[in-house]
Design a protein around this motif. Structure first.
Motif, mmCIF file in Angstrom:
data_model
loop_
_atom_site.group_PDB
_atom_site.id
_atom_site.type_symbol
_atom_site.label_atom_id
_atom_site.label_comp_id
_atom_site.label_asym_id
_atom_site.label_seq_id
_atom_site.Cartn_x
_atom_site.Cartn_y
_atom_site.Cartn_z
ATOM 1 N N VAL A 1 -92.185 76.769 -93.592
ATOM 2 C CA VAL A 1 -92.902 77.911 -94.425
ATOM 3 C C VAL A 1 -93.589 78.887 -93.579
ATOM 4 C CG1 VAL A 1 -94.425 77.875 -96.261
ATOM 5 C CG2 VAL A 1 -92.578 76.191 -96.308
ATOM 6 N N ASN A 2 -94.180 78.283 -92.676
ATOM 7 C CA ASN A 2 -94.925 79.364 -91.566
ATOM 8 C C ASN A 2 -94.740 78.988 -90.230
ATOM 9 O OD1 ASN A 2 -96.867 80.743 -90.670
ATOM 10 N ND2 ASN A 2 -98.872 80.051 -91.485
ATOM 11 N N PRO A 3 -93.578 79.721 -89.535
ATOM 12 C CA PRO A 3 -93.211 79.631 -88.162
ATOM 13 C C PRO A 3 -94.577 79.883 -87.187
ATOM 14 C CG PRO A 3 -91.815 80.970 -89.501
ATOM 15 C CD PRO A 3 -92.964 80.890 -90.191
ATOM 16 N N ASP A 4 -95.532 80.134 -87.608
ATOM 17 C CA ASP A 4 -96.728 80.288 -86.697
ATOM 18 C C ASP A 4 -97.400 79.128 -86.556
ATOM 19 O OD1 ASP A 4 -96.319 83.104 -86.136
ATOM 20 O OD2 ASP A 4 -97.687 83.678 -87.570
ATOM 21 N N LYS A 5 -96.981 78.073 -87.313
ATOM 22 C CA LYS A 5 -97.759 76.606 -87.428
ATOM 23 C C LYS A 5 -96.761 75.557 -87.083
ATOM 24 C CE LYS A 5 -101.322 77.824 -90.675
ATOM 25 N NZ LYS A 5 -102.179 77.166 -91.909
ATOM 26 N N LEU A 6 -97.740 74.452 -86.620
ATOM 27 C CA LEU A 6 -96.400 73.319 -86.136
ATOM 28 C C LEU A 6 -96.715 72.360 -87.267
ATOM 29 C CD1 LEU A 6 -97.456 73.187 -82.443
ATOM 30 C CD2 LEU A 6 -95.393 74.285 -83.340
ATOM 31 N N LYS A 7 -95.655 71.468 -87.287
ATOM 32 C CA LYS A 7 -95.581 70.305 -88.466
ATOM 33 C C LYS A 7 -95.031 69.262 -87.748
ATOM 34 C CE LYS A 7 -93.807 69.622 -92.874
ATOM 35 N NZ LYS A 7 -93.193 70.126 -94.079
ATOM 36 N N SER A 8 -95.592 67.982 -88.136
ATOM 37 C CA SER A 8 -95.014 66.623 -87.343
ATOM 38 C C SER A 8 -93.401 66.649 -87.998
ATOM 39 C CB SER A 8 -95.670 65.669 -88.123
ATOM 40 O OG SER A 8 -95.565 65.354 -89.367
ATOM 41 N N ALA A 9 -92.650 65.736 -87.346
ATOM 42 C CA ALA A 9 -91.138 66.068 -87.397
ATOM 43 C C ALA A 9 -91.078 64.358 -87.627
ATOM 44 C CB ALA A 9 -90.363 66.734 -86.550
ATOM 45 N N PRO A 10 -90.103 63.809 -88.257
ATOM 46 C CA PRO A 10 -89.597 62.396 -88.395
ATOM 47 C C PRO A 10 -89.156 62.053 -86.907
ATOM 48 C CG PRO A 10 -88.287 63.498 -90.156
ATOM 49 C CD PRO A 10 -89.318 64.656 -89.347
ATOM 50 N N PHE A 11 -89.222 60.979 -86.626
ATOM 51 C CA PHE A 11 -88.659 60.339 -85.130
ATOM 52 C C PHE A 11 -87.128 60.085 -85.738
ATOM 53 C CE2 PHE A 11 -91.115 59.146 -81.595
ATOM 54 C CZ PHE A 11 -89.987 58.663 -80.805
ATOM 55 N N PRO A 12 -86.101 60.642 -84.834
ATOM 56 C CA PRO A 12 -84.542 60.525 -84.941
ATOM 57 C C PRO A 12 -84.304 59.096 -84.866
ATOM 58 C CG PRO A 12 -85.092 62.699 -83.856
ATOM 59 C CD PRO A 12 -86.511 61.859 -83.591
#
Length: 143
Positions: A118-129
């Protein structure tokens, strides 16, 4: 559990005026050891970026227990493993040995992150593959 061991020789620049390792240098060694763990497990930085869309695995908490000092020229062995995995965060443990003796225990909490769609200037947690979970824990079960 998947474990990686690496031998490190203490360098002149690692030491303080008392000729013992200046403690922040260990945290740099731990960071290298975590990166090496991922690499040896088959998840290179390029894989993290290209295959999984991650931008990093930043540390959100760290601490250590120091038992035996090391000095210039000493060889230490850093044993690194992921102790637990949650949805996107994970716990890393580093045992540092000087010979056979446990010299340091290091602990990290890290998070997989990607750009926020949604906002590429921010980071977001990602699920562990799932394939990473399987490699590091030997199972598909979340802890």
């Amino acid at each position: 559990m998947f474990v990686n061991r690496r031998d490190v020789q203490i360098q002149w620049g690692d030491c303080d005026p008392a000729n013992i390792v200046y403690y922040p240098r260990y945290f740099a060694m731990f960071d290298d050891s975590t990166s090496t763990l991922f690499e040896v497990a088959g998840f290179s930085k390029q894989d993290l970026v290209r295959k999984y869309g991650l931008v990093g695995i930043p540390m959100v908490d760290t601490r250590s227990k120091f038992y035996i000092p090391s000095t210039y020229g000493d060889w230490i062995t850093i044993e690194t493993k992921i102790e637990s995995i949650k949805r996107s965060s994970f716990e890393v443990k580093h045992n540092v040995y000087k010979g056979e003796a446990l010299a340091i225990e290091g602990f990290e909490t890290r998070v997989l992150v990607r750009r926020d769609p949604v906002n590429p200037d921010k980071l977001k947690s990602a699920p562990f593959p799932a394939e990473m979970v399987a490699k590091f824990t030997g199972s598909q079960v979340w802890s």
